[in-house]
Design a protein around this motif. Structure first.
Motif, PDB file in Angstrom:
ATOM      1  N   TYR A 204       0.848  -1.193   0.000  1.00  0.00           N
ATOM      2  CA  TYR A 204       0.000   0.000   0.000  1.00  0.00           C
ATOM      3  C   TYR A 204       0.880   1.237   0.000  1.00  0.00           C
ATOM      4  CZ  TYR A 204      -3.424   3.464   1.615  1.00  0.00           C
ATOM      5  OH  TYR A 204      -4.243   4.568   1.730  1.00  0.00           O
ATOM      6  N   ALA A 206       1.081   4.934   0.839  1.00  0.00           N
ATOM      7  CA  ALA A 206       0.364   5.918   1.646  1.00  0.00           C
ATOM      8  C   ALA A 206       0.307   7.262   0.919  1.00  0.00           C
ATOM      9  CB  ALA A 206       1.045   6.079   3.005  1.00  0.00           C
ATOM     10  N   ARG A 229       7.030  -0.747   7.092  1.00  0.00           N
ATOM     11  CA  ARG A 229       7.209   0.344   6.135  1.00  0.00           C
ATOM     12  C   ARG A 229       8.649   0.373   5.626  1.00  0.00           C
ATOM     13  NH1 ARG A 229       4.286   4.553   8.128  1.00  0.00           N
ATOM     14  NH2 ARG A 229       3.112   3.083   9.399  1.00  0.00           N
ATOM     15  N   GLU A 286      -6.117   7.430   7.846  1.00  0.00           N
ATOM     16  CA  GLU A 286      -4.698   7.539   7.520  1.00  0.00           C
ATOM     17  C   GLU A 286      -4.229   8.966   7.767  1.00  0.00           C
ATOM     18  OE1 GLU A 286      -1.847   7.519   3.559  1.00  0.00           O
ATOM     19  OE2 GLU A 286      -3.742   6.411   3.501  1.00  0.00           O
ATOM     20  N   GLY A 289       0.962   8.849   7.009  1.00  0.00           N
ATOM     21  CA  GLY A 289       1.464   7.500   6.819  1.00  0.00           C
ATOM     22  C   GLY A 289       1.082   6.510   7.888  1.00  0.00           C
ATOM     23  N   ILE A 291      -1.707   4.384   9.878  1.00  0.00           N
ATOM     24  CA  ILE A 291      -3.045   3.860   9.643  1.00  0.00           C
ATOM     25  C   ILE A 291      -3.583   3.261  10.930  1.00  0.00           C
ATOM     26  CG2 ILE A 291      -4.382   2.091   8.403  1.00  0.00           C
ATOM     27  CD1 ILE A 291      -2.523   2.483   6.046  1.00  0.00           C
TER      28      ILE A 291
END
Length: 295
Positions: A204, A206, A229, A286, A289, A291
């Motif tokens: 995903y 961001a 991340r 969100e 960055g 969530i």
């Protein structure tokens, strides 16, 4: 018409068709997914509560390289066609891996596209997902299973432009034990080892440009979801791991999507026991960055 509480499904994956204004829900749809596989179905809805189906989208013929463990189909639009990434147990060597199917329609039929599984032939692997890097090159992110290596890992391998095969060697991004939230468990076949699960990676990007990965493991034997991340913003990492889980209520193998109103959702199956697993949908927010579940 069926509601979420009526649908037995694992590993739900939502394809949002904005042109039609419809959701297509794929997943592991065999009643006993641990045994012989019959194929994959899709459910179709105009909201996230009411579904029509199931409609068959893949049924293997006798020449197909697997007849067992049909797991975790994801459908991605790529260069004019729909590609299904799904896990199968190979007939020739008894190893699991992710193969790729192709269709011109979300309703199928999906037909074999890769010759066999695209993950390494001699590995136990699963849950491959498509990722397109900033240069437009396709990659598959997948799990190297704990059943083979104990400390399950998440890997990436570049794919050919036509998605028929892997090119180059897979790169290990991280092992489950490197994240702060998963806990180990003992297994009757590996009593002397600490085992850690990696399941269902989903990529995903961001809004702030960070590259995030949603993935599943266990916390005290409870199925859970966490986020990692990329420090560099590239698939090869380095990868850092959020301390807090996103979901730890006996549900997992999820994915993130924006609904038809552009609201962010997490979908996963819960509880994690067959035949009780059902799709659930969790609104998220969100910020910079990060969530979190929407309060």
């Amino acid at each position: 018409m069926a509601k979420n509480q009526d649908i037995q499904i694992r590993d739900p994956f939502i394809y949002v068709d904005r042109k039609e204004g419809k959701y297509y829900m794929f997943g592991s749809t065999d009643k006993n997914i641990w045994g012989k596989g019959t194929g994959f179905d899709v459910w179709v809805g105009e909201d996230l509560e009411n579904w029509e189906g199931p409609y068959p989208v893949f049924r293997p013929d006798t020449e197909f390289y697997s007849d067992e463990n049909f797991w975790a189909p994801e459908v991605h639009y790529y260069k004019g066609s729909y590609y299904m990434f799904a896990t199968f147990l190979r007939k020739d060597n008894g190893k699991r891996g992710t193969g790729i199917l192709k269709s011109d329609s979300l309703m199928g039929p999906f037909l074999p596209h890769s010759e066999t599984s695209v993950t390494p032939k001699d590995w136990f692997s699963l849950d491959g997902t498509l990722y397109i890097d900033k240069e437009g090159k396709p990659w598959m992110v997948f799990c190297h299973e704990w059943v083979e290596i104990g400390d399950g890992s998440i890997c990436a391998v570049q794919l050919s432009e036509d998605l028929k095969e892997a090119i180059g060697e897979p790169v290990t991004l991280f092992s489950a034990s490197q994240a702060p939230w998963p806990t180990s468990f003992e297994h009757r076949t590996r009593k002397s080892m600490k085992n850690y699960v990696t399941d269902g990676p989903f990529m995903y990007r961001a809004k702030n440009g960070e590259l995030l990965m949603l993935w599943a493991s266990f916390v005290d034997n409870i199925y859970a979801q966490g986020i990692s991340r990329s420090v560099t913003g590239e698939i090869t990492g380095e990868w850092k791991h959020d301390v807090e889980t996103l979901y730890v209520d006996d549900g997992g193998h999820g994915m993130l999507f924006h609904d038809l109103n552009d609201e962010l959702f997490l979908t996963l199956h819960s509880p994690n026991q067959t035949p009780n697993e059902r799709p659930i949908f969790i609104p998220l927010e969100e910020r910079n960055g990060m969530i979190r579940r929407k309060k």
